[in-house]
Design a protein around this motif. Structure first.
Motif, PDB file in Angstrom:
ATOM      1  N   ALA A   5      94.767  44.446 -57.675  1.00  0.00           N
ATOM      2  CA  ALA A   5      93.329  44.243 -57.846  1.00  0.00           C
ATOM      3  C   ALA A   5      92.880  43.083 -56.970  1.00  0.00           C
ATOM      4  CB  ALA A   5      93.011  43.945 -59.310  1.00  0.00           C
ATOM      5  N   PRO A   6      91.868  43.268 -56.141  1.00  0.00           N
ATOM      6  CA  PRO A   6      91.374  42.136 -55.353  1.00  0.00           C
ATOM      7  C   PRO A   6      91.021  40.915 -56.202  1.00  0.00           C
ATOM      8  CG  PRO A   6      90.494  44.161 -54.444  1.00  0.00           C
ATOM      9  CD  PRO A   6      91.231  44.542 -55.714  1.00  0.00           C
ATOM     10  N   ILE A   7      90.460  41.124 -57.407  1.00  0.00           N
ATOM     11  CA  ILE A   7      90.084  39.959 -58.208  1.00  0.00           C
ATOM     12  C   ILE A   7      91.295  39.145 -58.639  1.00  0.00           C
ATOM     13  CG2 ILE A   7      87.942  40.991 -59.044  1.00  0.00           C
ATOM     14  CD1 ILE A   7      89.309  41.514 -61.701  1.00  0.00           C
ATOM     15  N   PHE A   8      92.471  39.753 -58.643  1.00  0.00           N
ATOM     16  CA  PHE A   8      93.709  39.043 -58.989  1.00  0.00           C
ATOM     17  C   PHE A   8      94.024  37.966 -57.959  1.00  0.00           C
ATOM     18  CE2 PHE A   8      98.350  38.539 -59.214  1.00  0.00           C
ATOM     19  CZ  PHE A   8      98.581  38.488 -60.586  1.00  0.00           C
ATOM     20  N   HIS A   9      93.496  38.139 -56.745  1.00  0.00           N
ATOM     21  CA  HIS A   9      93.841  37.264 -55.623  1.00  0.00           C
ATOM     22  C   HIS A   9      92.681  36.382 -55.194  1.00  0.00           C
ATOM     23  CE1 HIS A   9      97.606  39.480 -55.186  1.00  0.00           C
ATOM     24  NE2 HIS A   9      96.885  40.590 -55.320  1.00  0.00           N
ATOM     25  N   ASN A  10      91.703  36.184 -56.075  1.00  0.00           N
ATOM     26  CA  ASN A  10      90.596  35.301 -55.704  1.00  0.00           C
ATOM     27  C   ASN A  10      91.149  33.913 -55.365  1.00  0.00           C
ATOM     28  OD1 ASN A  10      89.985  33.325 -58.214  1.00  0.00           O
ATOM     29  ND2 ASN A  10      90.675  35.324 -58.974  1.00  0.00           N
ATOM     30  N   ARG A  11      90.672  33.354 -54.264  1.00  0.00           N
ATOM     31  CA  ARG A  11      91.209  32.078 -53.808  1.00  0.00           C
ATOM     32  C   ARG A  11      90.177  31.341 -52.971  1.00  0.00           C
ATOM     33  NH1 ARG A  11      93.591  32.811 -48.512  1.00  0.00           N
ATOM     34  NH2 ARG A  11      93.534  35.004 -47.885  1.00  0.00           N
ATOM     35  N   LYS A  12      90.336  30.041 -52.945  1.00  0.00           N
ATOM     36  CA  LYS A  12      89.390  29.177 -52.247  1.00  0.00           C
ATOM     37  C   LYS A  12      89.481  29.321 -50.738  1.00  0.00           C
ATOM     38  CE  LYS A  12      88.240  24.245 -51.797  1.00  0.00           C
ATOM     39  NZ  LYS A  12      88.563  22.873 -52.294  1.00  0.00           N
ATOM     40  N   ASP A  13      90.717  29.476 -50.235  1.00  0.00           N
ATOM     41  CA  ASP A  13      90.964  29.386 -48.799  1.00  0.00           C
ATOM     42  C   ASP A  13      91.117  30.754 -48.157  1.00  0.00           C
ATOM     43  OD1 ASP A  13      93.309  29.843 -50.207  1.00  0.00           O
ATOM     44  OD2 ASP A  13      94.565  28.952 -48.642  1.00  0.00           O
ATOM     45  N   CYS A  14      90.110  31.589 -48.292  1.00  0.00           N
ATOM     46  CA  CYS A  14      90.183  32.913 -47.651  1.00  0.00           C
ATOM     47  C   CYS A  14      88.994  33.083 -46.713  1.00  0.00           C
ATOM     48  CB  CYS A  14      90.242  34.020 -48.701  1.00  0.00           C
ATOM     49  SG  CYS A  14      88.666  34.488 -49.389  1.00  0.00           S
ATOM     50  N   PRO A  15      89.001  34.110 -45.873  1.00  0.00           N
ATOM     51  CA  PRO A  15      87.889  34.322 -44.947  1.00  0.00           C
ATOM     52  C   PRO A  15      86.564  34.510 -45.691  1.00  0.00           C
ATOM     53  CG  PRO A  15      89.773  35.687 -44.350  1.00  0.00           C
ATOM     54  CD  PRO A  15      90.067  35.112 -45.698  1.00  0.00           C
ATOM     55  N   PRO A  16      85.444  34.370 -44.993  1.00  0.00           N
ATOM     56  CA  PRO A  16      84.154  34.668 -45.603  1.00  0.00           C
ATOM     57  C   PRO A  16      84.154  36.066 -46.217  1.00  0.00           C
ATOM     58  CG  PRO A  16      83.839  33.632 -43.464  1.00  0.00           C
ATOM     59  CD  PRO A  16      85.306  33.904 -43.593  1.00  0.00           C
ATOM     60  N   LEU A  17      83.540  36.202 -47.384  1.00  0.00           N
ATOM     61  CA  LEU A  17      83.554  37.458 -48.130  1.00  0.00           C
ATOM     62  C   LEU A  17      82.130  37.884 -48.445  1.00  0.00           C
ATOM     63  CD1 LEU A  17      85.111  39.668 -49.721  1.00  0.00           C
ATOM     64  CD2 LEU A  17      85.110  38.086 -51.673  1.00  0.00           C
ATOM     65  N   ILE A  18      81.726  39.017 -47.899  1.00  0.00           N
ATOM     66  CA  ILE A  18      80.397  39.574 -48.133  1.00  0.00           C
ATOM     67  C   ILE A  18      80.562  40.871 -48.913  1.00  0.00           C
ATOM     68  CG2 ILE A  18      78.227  40.302 -47.087  1.00  0.00           C
ATOM     69  CD1 ILE A  18      79.026  37.391 -46.465  1.00  0.00           C
ATOM     70  N   LEU A  19      80.193  40.860 -50.179  1.00  0.00           N
ATOM     71  CA  LEU A  19      80.330  42.016 -51.057  1.00  0.00           C
ATOM     72  C   LEU A  19      78.995  42.759 -51.108  1.00  0.00           C
ATOM     73  CD1 LEU A  19      82.127  40.046 -53.892  1.00  0.00           C
ATOM     74  CD2 LEU A  19      83.225  41.737 -52.405  1.00  0.00           C
ATOM     75  N   ILE A  20      79.040  44.057 -50.838  1.00  0.00           N
ATOM     76  CA  ILE A  20      77.813  44.857 -50.780  1.00  0.00           C
ATOM     77  C   ILE A  20      77.993  46.092 -51.654  1.00  0.00           C
ATOM     78  CG2 ILE A  20      76.172  46.054 -49.275  1.00  0.00           C
ATOM     79  CD1 ILE A  20      77.340  44.421 -46.925  1.00  0.00           C
ATOM     80  N   HIS A  25      85.437  28.922 -53.377  1.00  0.00           N
ATOM     81  CA  HIS A  25      85.154  29.569 -52.091  1.00  0.00           C
ATOM     82  C   HIS A  25      83.667  29.434 -51.789  1.00  0.00           C
ATOM     83  CE1 HIS A  25      84.796  32.986 -49.181  1.00  0.00           C
ATOM     84  NE2 HIS A  25      85.945  32.483 -48.796  1.00  0.00           N
ATOM     85  N   GLN A  26      83.357  28.890 -50.635  1.00  0.00           N
ATOM     86  CA  GLN A  26      81.972  28.560 -50.305  1.00  0.00           C
ATOM     87  C   GLN A  26      81.249  29.645 -49.506  1.00  0.00           C
ATOM     88  OE1 GLN A  26      80.521  25.660 -51.493  1.00  0.00           O
ATOM     89  NE2 GLN A  26      82.471  25.546 -52.601  1.00  0.00           N
ATOM     90  N   GLN A  27      81.956  30.697 -49.112  1.00  0.00           N
ATOM     91  CA  GLN A  27      81.341  31.709 -48.251  1.00  0.00           C
ATOM     92  C   GLN A  27      81.449  33.107 -48.860  1.00  0.00           C
ATOM     93  OE1 GLN A  27      83.507  30.278 -44.559  1.00  0.00           O
ATOM     94  NE2 GLN A  27      81.470  30.580 -43.683  1.00  0.00           N
ATOM     95  N   THR A  28      81.124  33.196 -50.135  1.00  0.00           N
ATOM     96  CA  THR A  28      81.036  34.491 -50.805  1.00  0.00           C
ATOM     97  C   THR A  28      79.570  34.817 -51.046  1.00  0.00           C
ATOM     98  OG1 THR A  28      83.169  34.287 -51.941  1.00  0.00           O
ATOM     99  CG2 THR A  28      81.564  35.790 -52.906  1.00  0.00           C
ATOM    100  N   LYS A  29      79.188  36.036 -50.694  1.00  0.00           N
ATOM    101  CA  LYS A  29      77.841  36.537 -50.985  1.00  0.00           C
ATOM    102  C   LYS A  29      77.965  37.888 -51.669  1.00  0.00           C
ATOM    103  CE  LYS A  29      75.265  34.528 -47.074  1.00  0.00           C
ATOM    104  NZ  LYS A  29      74.398  34.894 -45.912  1.00  0.00           N
ATOM    105  N   LEU A  30      77.019  38.186 -52.533  1.00  0.00           N
ATOM    106  CA  LEU A  30      76.946  39.494 -53.181  1.00  0.00           C
ATOM    107  C   LEU A  30      75.576  40.091 -52.944  1.00  0.00           C
ATOM    108  CD1 LEU A  30      77.919  41.738 -55.138  1.00  0.00           C
ATOM    109  CD2 LEU A  30      77.111  40.283 -57.019  1.00  0.00           C
TER     110      LEU A  30
END
Length: 282
Positions: A206-221, A248-253
Motif C-alpha cells: 500500500a502506498p500509504i504504508f510508505h508515507n515519508r518525509k523525504d520523497c519526491p514531490p507528490l501530486i495526487l489527483i 512532507h512539504q510538497q504534497t498536493k491533493l
C-alpha cells in the motif's frame, strides 16, 4: 478537502497547446517529433531469467522532441486494474515539448504480485539510464499514470526498495503525479489473496504504508468523490494527510469536481502539465 474547479484550467491548456506542436505527419503530428516503439526494458544483464511473457509485456514506446535537448520526460503507466490495458501516449500530454515513455507491464493472473510493481521500477530505471541518449535530462523525469498506473506510480516512488534493485534512487524522481490511483493495497493484490473488494487492507503493498518525509514531490489527483470509484478520493485524502503529518512539504491533493474515474483523465493530464511546469520553473 476543497474541491477544485478545473474548467478554466482546461480551457487554458487546450487554448495554448497549438503553440507547442512538435508532432510528425507519419504519426498524425508535426515532423519535429520522433517515436521509437517496442523497446525492451529488460535484458539478460538485469534479469537472469527472461520468460516469454516478460519479453512480450516488458516493452515501452518513447516519443520525444527531435530538435530540442534537455527536455523533461513523463513515464506513463496505463490503467486496467493490473489485469488489462496497453501502453499509449495520452493525447493531452502530447504536444508540449516533453518526452513521454509509455510502458507495458505484466498483468494478473499471468503475473503475480509484485511482478507488475517490479516491471514499473525496471521501466523507470531504463528511462533514467537511457533518456539522455534521446536528448532528455535525467534530472527531469516525472512519473504518472491512471488508476492501476497511478498505483504503480505511487508504489515505486514511495517505497524506494523497488528502484534500488536497479541502481536508481527513488528520490531522483522529479515528481510523482498519480491519477486516481489506489493508495491502500491494490484490489487485484487482495483478490490474489482471496480477499473481497470490500475488505480494505494496508500492508507493504500500500502506498500509504510508505508515507515519508523525504520523497519526491507528490501530486495526487482524483475525480469527484461522489462520482469516483468507491473510496478512491478518500484513500488519496488519507495519503495526503499522512504525508503532511510525516513532514512532507510538497504534497498536493486535487479533486476534479464533476468528473468520474474515467472522465477525470483528460483534466487530470492538464493538471499534470501545469504542475510539471511549476517544478521546472522553480
Amino acid at each position: 478537502m476543497t474541491k477544485w474547479i478545473t474548467i478554466a484550467l482546461i480551457i487554458v491548456c487546450c487554448g495554448t497547446s497549438n503553440q507547442h506542436s512538435l508532432y510528425s505527419e507519419e504519426t498524425g503530428n508535426s515532423a519535429e517529433t520522433i517515436i521509437v516503439k517496442d523497446i525492451p526494458y529488460r535484458d539478460h544483464k538485469t534479469n537472469k531469467v527472461l520468460t516469454e511473457y516478460m519479453q512480450e509485456r516488458c516493452r515501452l514506446d518513447v516519443e520525444y522532441p527531435s530538435n530540442d535537448a534537455g527536455f523533461a520526460t513523463i513515464v506513463w503507466f496505463h490503467g486496467g486494474g493490473l489485469k488489462s490495458g496497453e501502453r499509449s501516449f495520452p493525447e493531452r500530454l502530447r504536444n508540449h515539448g516533453i518526452a513521454i515513455v509509455a510502458v507495458n507491464y505484466r498483468l494478473f493472473p499471468k503475473a503475480k504480485n509484485p511482478d507488475f510493481i517490479d516491471d514499473a521500477a525496471a521501466a523507470v530505471a531504463w528511462t533514467f539510464k537511457n533518456i539522455e541518449s534521446y536528448g532528455g535530462d535525467s534530472q527531469k523525469i516525472f512519473i504518472s499514470g491512471h488508476s492501476a498506473g497511478g498505483y504503480l506510480t505511487s508504489m515505486i516512488g514511495l517505497d524506494p526498495s523497488y528502484l534500488k534493485v536497479y541502481g536508481i534512487e527513488a528520490n531522483a524522481i522529479a515528481g510523482l503525479l498519480p491519477l486516481s490511483g489506489q493508495t491502500i493495497t491494490h484490489t487485484t493484490i487482495r483478490e490474489e489473496r482471496g480477499l473481497p473488494r470490500s475488505q480494505p487492507i494496508s500492508d507493504k503493498f500500500a502506498p500509504i504504508f510508505h508515507n515519508r518525509k523525504d520523497c519526491p514531490p507528490l501530486i495526487l489527483i482524483t475525480g469527484d468523490r461522489e462520482l469516483e470509484l468507491w473510496g478512491r478520493y478518500e484513500e488519496n485524502a488519507l495519503l495526503a494527510r499522512l504525508m503532511k503529518e510525516a513532514g512532507h512539504q510538497q504534497t498536493k491533493l486535487y479533486e476534479l469536481d464533476g468528473f468520474n474515474h474515467g472522465t477525470m483523465v483528460n483534466p487530470g493530464c492538464d493538471l499534470v502539465l501545469v504542475e510539471i511546469k511549476k517544478f521546472l520553473d522553480d
